[in-house]
Design a protein around this motif. Structure first.
Motif, mmCIF file in Angstrom:
data_model
loop_
_atom_site.group_PDB
_atom_site.id
_atom_site.type_symbol
_atom_site.label_atom_id
_atom_site.label_comp_id
_atom_site.label_asym_id
_atom_site.label_seq_id
_atom_site.Cartn_x
_atom_site.Cartn_y
_atom_site.Cartn_z
ATOM 1 N N LEU A 14 64.561 52.884 16.710
ATOM 2 C CA LEU A 14 65.546 53.470 17.616
ATOM 3 C C LEU A 14 66.931 53.117 17.072
ATOM 4 N N LEU A 15 67.628 54.129 16.542
ATOM 5 C CA LEU A 15 68.932 53.908 15.923
ATOM 6 C C LEU A 15 69.997 54.867 16.442
ATOM 7 N N GLY A 16 69.713 55.597 17.499
ATOM 8 C CA GLY A 16 70.664 56.545 18.044
ATOM 9 C C GLY A 16 71.908 55.857 18.589
ATOM 10 N N GLN A 17 73.026 56.549 18.512
ATOM 11 C CA GLN A 17 74.309 55.951 18.886
ATOM 12 C C GLN A 17 74.399 55.599 20.364
ATOM 13 N N THR A 18 73.665 56.283 21.211
ATOM 14 C CA THR A 18 73.769 56.058 22.659
ATOM 15 C C THR A 18 72.704 55.113 23.201
ATOM 16 N N ALA A 19 71.898 54.525 22.311
ATOM 17 C CA ALA A 19 70.786 53.689 22.755
ATOM 18 C C ALA A 19 71.274 52.469 23.544
ATOM 19 N N THR A 20 70.640 52.206 24.668
ATOM 20 C CA THR A 20 70.996 51.093 25.538
ATOM 21 C C THR A 20 70.013 49.947 25.362
ATOM 22 N N TRP A 21 70.368 48.784 25.906
ATOM 23 C CA TRP A 21 69.459 47.642 25.841
ATOM 24 C C TRP A 21 68.169 47.925 26.594
ATOM 25 N N THR A 22 68.237 48.670 27.676
ATOM 26 C CA THR A 22 67.017 49.045 28.402
ATOM 27 C C THR A 22 66.077 49.847 27.507
ATOM 28 N N GLU A 23 66.643 50.778 26.754
ATOM 29 C CA GLU A 23 65.830 51.562 25.822
ATOM 30 C C GLU A 23 65.303 50.696 24.683
ATOM 31 N N MET A 24 66.120 49.757 24.223
ATOM 32 C CA MET A 24 65.669 48.846 23.173
ATOM 33 C C MET A 24 64.475 48.020 23.641
ATOM 34 N N LYS A 25 64.548 47.520 24.855
ATOM 35 C CA LYS A 25 63.433 46.721 25.368
ATOM 36 C C LYS A 25 62.145 47.539 25.423
ATOM 37 N N GLN A 26 62.260 48.818 25.761
ATOM 38 C CA GLN A 26 61.073 49.665 25.779
ATOM 39 C C GLN A 26 60.490 49.823 24.383
ATOM 40 N N ILE A 27 61.377 50.007 23.398
ATOM 41 C CA ILE A 27 60.927 50.083 21.999
ATOM 42 C C ILE A 27 60.200 48.802 21.604
ATOM 43 N N LEU A 28 60.771 47.674 21.966
ATOM 44 C CA LEU A 28 60.167 46.386 21.616
ATOM 45 C C LEU A 28 58.832 46.194 22.328
ATOM 46 N N ASP A 29 58.780 46.546 23.603
ATOM 47 C CA ASP A 29 57.532 46.426 24.354
ATOM 48 C C ASP A 29 56.443 47.298 23.739
ATOM 49 N N ASP A 30 56.801 48.529 23.403
ATOM 50 C CA ASP A 30 55.821 49.437 22.809
ATOM 51 C C ASP A 30 55.376 48.941 21.437
ATOM 52 N N ALA A 31 56.313 48.457 20.646
ATOM 53 C CA ALA A 31 55.972 47.966 19.313
ATOM 54 C C ALA A 31 55.021 46.782 19.395
ATOM 55 N N MET A 32 55.248 45.904 20.362
ATOM 56 C CA MET A 32 54.338 44.763 20.532
ATOM 57 C C MET A 32 52.972 45.212 21.046
ATOM 58 N N GLU A 33 52.977 46.122 22.000
ATOM 59 C CA GLU A 33 51.702 46.597 22.564
ATOM 60 C C GLU A 33 50.838 47.287 21.529
#
Length: 222
Positions: A14-33
């Motif tokens: 996730l490298l989009g300019q508008t990405a928020t910390w909430t969206e980052m956490k979802q990326i991290l959660d999905d990557a771990m899962e």
């Protein structure tokens, strides 16, 4: 290949300019899962991300992104800062203008300097294949090999196109035996992902594969 085996090669991105910390956490959660190879995120989020995953997932970030025009000093500083904040992998962008000007020694010296700043962490060198001639792609395979980086990477995903099958095959043919290949940008299906892997890609940069899994009824057999 099973989907889960393909996902183990993915840098969930996730490298989009508008990405928020909430969206980052979802990326991290999905990557771990789904046990991806890493999560690739902007440098501004690396420290929080590393603290959030608590060692359960390698954090990757980008340097000189997306155009590669930062000076070498700045790229080295960015790299050291990212490593200090907890990044395990660095994806850097070359100065494409230097390549067009045939300043090969300058490019190699920059990659070496950033690799040294990685202090043993993984370095992937983004060459932005969509902007290069075949001769330039082959030359970058030689330069990346000589500079000692762990990976050569096709694309930022922010230019005119992303990875192609032909580019991955070419990179695998010309890069050194110890250098791995990352395909990134425009990987939209598991069929394409498997094809990239069969052609020699060791990593895939994408966010779409996990979205596919989450939007299907594959269950535990993904």
């Amino acid at each position: 290949m099973f989907m889960k085996d393909i996902l183990k090669t993915v840098d969930h991105t996730l490298l989009g300019q508008t990405a928020t910390w909430t969206e980052m956490k979802q990326i991290l959660d999905d990557a771990m899962e789904y046990e991806t190879a890493s999560a690739c995120i902007p440098a501004a989020y690396v420290k929080r991300a590393a603290e959030y995953v608590e060692g359960k997932l390698p954090i990757c970030t980008v340097i000189g992104f997306p155009n590669g025009y930062n000076t070498t000093v700045v790229k080295v500083f960015e790299t050291k800062d990212a490593i200090a904040n907890g990044a395990e992998e660095i994806d850097m962008v070359i100065n494409i203008g230097d390549l067009k000007d045939k300043r090969y020694d300058v490019i190699e010296e920059e990659i070496r300097a950033i690799h040294e700043a990685c202090a043993g962490k993984i370095l992937k060198v983004i060459i932005e294949t969509c902007l290069l001639t075949e001769e330039e792609k082959i030359k970058m395979c030689e330069i990346v090999t000589n500079a000692g980086a762990e990976y050569i990477k096709t694309s930022t995903g922010f230019s005119t196109s992303g990875a192609t099958f032909d580019d991955v095959a070419l990179m695998r043919k010309y890069v050194g035996a110890d250098v791995k290949v990352k395909a990134a940008g425009g990987i939209t299906s598991f069929v394409d992902a498997e094809k990239f892997i069969s052609l020699g890609a060791d990593r895939l940069g994408t966010s779409r594969l996990i979205k596919i899994v989450k939007n299907t009824d594959t269950g535990a057999g993904y």
